[in-house]
Design a protein around this motif. Structure first.
Motif, short mmCIF file in Angstrom:
data_model
loop_
_atom_site.label_atom_id
_atom_site.label_comp_id
_atom_site.label_asym_id
_atom_site.label_seq_id
_atom_site.Cartn_x
_atom_site.Cartn_y
_atom_site.Cartn_z
N ASP A 233 0.83 -1.21 0.00
CA ASP A 233 0.00 0.00 0.00
C ASP A 233 0.86 1.26 0.00
O ASP A 233 0.40 2.35 0.36
N LEU A 234 2.14 1.10 -0.39
CA LEU A 234 3.07 2.21 -0.59
C LEU A 234 3.39 2.96 0.69
O LEU A 234 3.41 4.19 0.74
N HIS A 235 3.65 2.21 1.74
CA HIS A 235 4.19 2.76 2.98
C HIS A 235 5.61 2.24 3.17
O HIS A 235 5.99 1.19 2.65
N CYS A 236 6.39 2.99 3.93
CA CYS A 236 7.76 2.63 4.24
C CYS A 236 7.90 2.48 5.75
O CYS A 236 7.65 3.44 6.49
N LEU A 237 8.29 1.30 6.19
CA LEU A 237 8.56 1.07 7.61
C LEU A 237 10.06 1.14 7.81
O LEU A 237 10.81 0.31 7.28
N ILE A 238 10.52 2.13 8.57
CA ILE A 238 11.94 2.32 8.84
C ILE A 238 12.27 1.71 10.19
O ILE A 238 11.59 1.99 11.19
N ARG A 239 13.30 0.88 10.24
CA ARG A 239 13.73 0.27 11.49
C ARG A 239 15.24 0.05 11.43
O ARG A 239 15.90 0.40 10.45
N LYS A 240 15.79 -0.53 12.49
CA LYS A 240 17.20 -0.89 12.52
C LYS A 240 17.34 -2.26 13.15
O LYS A 240 16.41 -2.74 13.83
#
Length: 463
Positions: free
Chosen positions: A240-247
């Motif tokens: 759905d064109l979201h970006c989940l940023i994590r490390k």
């Protein structure tokens, strides 16, 4: 919302750390689905430095050392690697990667190279200098390189052809992430919002640890835990064109709404029109949602038509630059340091009147010196000058530049002579001289540029 692909940031510039990329690769190795590890190692500064053969060799050595740490795990786990490693040439880099894989006992990877960014391989300097260049001063110098910022579709083409590793020259930084997204989601040039999402994802992780607190840290203002072991980012791009940023877990740093927002605005001139080769990104309505536990969801990027021209970085031979330093410490150190700069300026006015000279007092008057730094004492901020009168540990830096190395050498020798001819108590003289490369930007018509994807390895060609 289903994750379609994961992309880890392995480097934000050519001199970045190795160990943080290993943690990203180890995280991706435990995941399922399409996974990629990107390395952004060819900034404008690196392009300029790479015009010197010894500097190129040093960059290549660092690139191979970087890959040595992650190549076996990535090939074994199905993590595909994309990097603008080609500061020498993408083809040369591909051959070196195959040599490294043999040395490490890895399977031979399919290595694709994307070529076309090097304008001087098929255009004359006169043709290039007729373009729209951002500074007329560049026309007075000797052009030595011209590299276009390529887009993401050639990277996607290489991945579609089965490449395990994609090596490029200069590409737009977000293209390293957008390319895998185009390949995984079968995007076309008219899928503007999807291209915007991938460009946003690439922009957020292109600088390595910056989005994880690395460039964010400011003690007492913006605290970052365990900065010595700061993690590098991973972005999960959803259908759905979201970006989940994590490390990765057990790494230092922080990923939250503040770090992500700061990186979101990094190098953005117009939030509604961030120009890239494949799409014009509009982040003015982007939503940043802090999910806690070092996880941030970013969405609502919008895309409009790509710009008519491509950006290029031009490098020019610009002579030599040299600097020399000497320290003064103890009572009255500031006055002695000021006298040292006065001696150098006075002698230079008579002996080397053609040389521009910069005089800095490191930690006192240096970063906040005048615009180009090559100024006279009466141009310094009076408040800064007053502050240094109370210092008892002052490092003087003298710098100059010229087309003739001998004149630069001569001025640096004046600083060393201060050991016995200058104010009392000077010591710790250090000096260096190096070639000076000037850079400029240019707008390149798209019909000037032709890209090609070449595959090396297995049954696809010889290295």
């Amino acid at each position: 919302m289903t994750t379609k692909l994961m992309v880890g940031g392995g480097a934000g510039f050519a001199g970045d750390r190795f160990d943080a990329a290993v943690a990203v690769a180890e995280d991706l190795a435990t995941q399922q689905g399409p996974r990629y590890l990107i390395f952004e190692t060819l900034a404008e500064r690196t392009l300029a430095l790479s015009q010197d053969p010894s500097a190129r060799a040093a960059r290549e050595h660092m690139m191979l050392a970087r890959l040595r740490h992650i190549l076996p795990l990535c090939l074994e786990s199905g993590i595909r690697i994309i990097g603008n490693f080609g500061s020498w040439s993408p083809q040369h880099t591909a051959r070196e990667i195959h040599r490294l894989s043999r040395e490490l006992g890895c399977r031979q990877p399919r290595v694709a190279v994307v070529i076309g960014d090097d304008l001087m391989s098929h255009r004359s300097p006169d043709d290039i200098l007729r373009l729209d260049i951002d500074t007329p001063l560049a026309l007075n110098e000797s052009l030595i390189s011209a590299n276009v910022y390529l887009g993401a579709f050639p990277i996607a083409q290489a991945l579609d052809q089965g490449a395990d590793i994609v090596v490029t020259g200069r590409v737009a930084d977000p293209s390293l992430v957008l390319g895998p997204m185009i390949s995984t989601m079968s995007l076309g040039e008219d899928d503007l919002d999807a291209l915007a999402c991938g460009t946003l994802a690439g922009h957020l992780i292109e600088c390595g640890a910056q989005v994880c607190g690395g460039y964010f840290a400011d003690p007492g203002v913006k605290e970052v835990e365990n900065l010595a072991w700061v993690g590098f980012p991973i972005v999960e791009i959803t259908d759905d064109l979201h970006c989940l940023i994590r490390k990765p877990a057990n790494t230092g740093g922080r990923v939250d709404a503040l770090t992500v927002t700061e990186q979101l605005l990094y190098e953005i001139h117009d939030p509604s029109a961030y120009l890239t080769p494949d799409v014009t990104l509009d982040i003015s309505q982007v939503q940043v949602t802090d999910l806690g536990d070092n996880r941030v969801l970013v969405g609502n990027a919008r895309g409009v038509a790509k710009p008519e021209c491509l950006k290029a970085t031009l490098c020019f031979e610009a002579g030599w630059i040299g600097e020399a330093e000497i320290s003064y410490a103890g009572p009255n150190a500031a006055a002695r340091a000021a006298l040292a700069t006065e001696v150098i300026r006075t002698r230079a006015e008579r002996l080397y009147p053609e040389l521009p000279i910069r005089c800095d007092l490191i930690g006192v008057i240096s970063a906040f010196n005048s615009g180009d730094g090559f100024c006279s004492d009466d141009q310094l901020d009076p408040s800064l000058a007053q502050n240094f009168q109370h210092c008892d540990d002052v490092r003087v830096r003298i710098a100059t530049r010229d087309t003739e190395r001998a004149r630069v050498d001569a001025l640096l020798a004046e600083v060393e002579a201060l050991y016995t001819t200058g104010p009392a108590g000077g010591g710790g003289v250090r000096s260096q001289i190096q070639r000076r490369i000037a850079t400029a930007s240019a707008a390149i018509p798209r019909d000037y540029v032709t890209t090609q994807v070449l595959l090396f390895g297995q049954q696809t060609g010889a290295c």
